[in-house]
Structures are given as C-alpha cells and as structure tokens.
Design an enzyme around this catalytic site. Structure first.
Site, PDB file in Angstrom:
ATOM      1  N   SER A   1      48.086  33.677  47.094  1.00  0.00           N
ATOM      2  CA  SER A   1      48.320  32.813  45.929  1.00  0.00           C
ATOM      3  C   SER A   1      49.618  33.239  45.270  1.00  0.00           C
ATOM      4  O   SER A   1      50.014  34.418  45.352  1.00  0.00           O
ATOM      5  CB  SER A   1      47.159  32.952  44.935  1.00  0.00           C
ATOM      6  OG  SER A   1      47.491  32.404  43.676  1.00  0.00           O
TER       7      SER A   1
ATOM      8  N   TYR B   1      41.343  37.976  40.018  1.00  0.00           N
ATOM      9  CA  TYR B   1      41.728  37.026  41.068  1.00  0.00           C
ATOM     10  C   TYR B   1      43.126  37.340  41.595  1.00  0.00           C
ATOM     11  O   TYR B   1      43.342  37.444  42.810  1.00  0.00           O
ATOM     12  CB  TYR B   1      41.684  35.598  40.524  1.00  0.00           C
ATOM     13  CG  TYR B   1      42.157  34.563  41.510  1.00  0.00           C
ATOM     14  CD1 TYR B   1      41.291  34.060  42.474  1.00  0.00           C
ATOM     15  CD2 TYR B   1      43.466  34.082  41.474  1.00  0.00           C
ATOM     16  CE1 TYR B   1      41.721  33.112  43.386  1.00  0.00           C
ATOM     17  CE2 TYR B   1      43.905  33.132  42.382  1.00  0.00           C
ATOM     18  CZ  TYR B   1      43.032  32.655  43.335  1.00  0.00           C
ATOM     19  OH  TYR B   1      43.470  31.721  44.242  1.00  0.00           O
TER      20      TYR B   1
END
Length: 249
Positions: A139, A153
């Site tokens: 990401s 995350y």
C-alpha cells in the site's frame, strides 16, 4: 496459459483482478473465506469466458496449515502455478493505546503473519518448479508511519514489502531459479475496504485494477499504482513533514 492464484478473491481488488485476468486469458485458482462469493464469481467468469479454468477454495489465511493445503491442492489440480498474488488483507484498526489491541492484532496477523504463510507456501511451489512470480500487495501507506486507525495497517504493509524484498534478494543472488518477486503499492482505490471513505486521488476499482495488472505484467520489483499521481507522491511521502503526511489519511 498462465495459472494465477489470488487470495482474498471474493470481493474488492481480488475479485476484480480475477475478472480482468480471466478476460485476458489466465486460468485462475481463487481462495477466500466466503466460498459462496467465490462460487458466484466463478459462475460469472465462466458465463463470459467458458474456456477459462477457474478453481475455488475456502480459505482463512490466518489458518497456517490451511494455506499450505490449499496452495498444494491448486498445484495438484493445475499441474503448475505460474503466479501467486498475496492479496488477502483487512483494514480494521484503532489508535495505539486506546483499548483496541484486539483489532490491531487481527490486522497484524492477517496482513503480515498470514502473508508470510502465503509467501512460504508459494515459494515452496516455485522452488520445486524452479520458476514463478510472487506478487505481494502492499500500500502507499507503507511509505510512512500513519496516524490513528491506520497505524498498524501501514506498519503491516511496510513489513510485507520488506519481506518481499528479502525473498527477491535471496532468489536473485547467483541463483538458477527463474523467480520474480513484485511489490505493488496501490494508492486509494474505491474497493470494499475503502468504500465510503473520502480519500485523496481515489479511483474506481476497475481503473485501479487495470493499473495493478499492468504493473504485474511488467514483473517489476516495485510499482506504485496508478502511476499518476502515486509515483511522485510516494517519493514525496518519504520526505514530507508528518503534519502534511496526515492529509493523506
């Protein structure tokens, strides 16, 4: 014919990757927790592309033994596995120290420890075949520490990118193995995980996945997608002060 394994394929980016890869000719081995969603996806792909081979299996990637069993089952069924896309992940989380260790631990176990199991299972197959393509979905949040609910995350996405680089370092040092390892850093894509969020530079799922597949096809070590604006944004994120970084969350 390319055979591609996709984890977390029942919805979001995984399901759209399956649809687009099937359209361009890949046979598919799809796994996720929601078997009913996988079976619906398989039926839709067969309706549009009856010549495609599509196998589905129920899999909770946090069940380590099941990861190895499912991947080995796919190899036995197809004979060879050309590509594995480590895609399964979750986005739950909470600011550190606010009493939600359970949510942050679940994110860490799914996004990193389970990704390690998937990479182990994939590389076991690729080493035996002596070729393959491991694709790890990271990401853009991996480039800096993120605040609040995104802290864990982002940390897991940085960790899986480092894991993939370590594997690439191993298989590329004078090895006769024909194994490529790619890390994909998606920007904000309107998938099930991000639905309803107001995030900068967000693109629709189909557009985002087209960029992901184009990057996968190049077998590059790293790719930020879509390249505009995320290639320059990723470079900027490494150096921007934290108050500016927070605007990306």
């Amino acid at each position: 014919m390319t055979t591609t394994v996709i984890t977390g394929a029942s919805a979001g980016l995984g399901a759209e990757m399956a649809r687009q890869l099937a359209a361009r000719g890949d046979d598919l081995a799809l796994c996720a927790r929601r078997l009913d969603r996988l079976e619906e996806l398989r039926a839709k792909i067969h309706a549009e592309h009856p010549e495609r081979r599509v196998s589905v299996a129920e899999l909770d990637v946090t069940d380590d033994a099941a990861v190895f069993d499912v991947f080995r089952g796919f190899q036995a069924e197809f004979g060879t596995i050309d590509r594995v896309i480590v895609n399964a992940g979750i986005g739950k989380g909470a600011p550190i120290g606010t009493g939600r260790f359970d949510a942050n631990k679940a994110t860490a176990m799914t996004n990193f420890v389970a990704a390690l199991a998937q990479a182990e299972a994939a590389m076991e197959i690729f080493r035996a075949q002596r070729y393959g393509h491991l694709v790890v979905m990271s990401s853009m949040t991996a480039f800096r520490g993120m605040p609040g609910a995104m802290a864990t995350y982002a940390a897991t996405k940085a960790a899986v990118a480092a894991l993939a680089e370590g594997i690439r370092n191993e298989v590329s040092r004078g090895s006769d193995l024909d194994i490529d390892v790619s890390v994909i850093y998606p920007g904000y894509i309107d998938s099930e995980m991000n639905r309803g969020a107001r995030l900068p530079f967000m693109v629709d799922t189909a557009t985002g996945v087209r960029a992901i597949i184009a990057a996968i096809d190049k077998r590059s070590a790293h790719a930020r997608v879509p390249a505009w604006p995320w290639a320059p944004v990723g470079t900027a994120l490494r150096h921007l002060p934290l108050p500016v970084v927070r605007r990306f969350t």
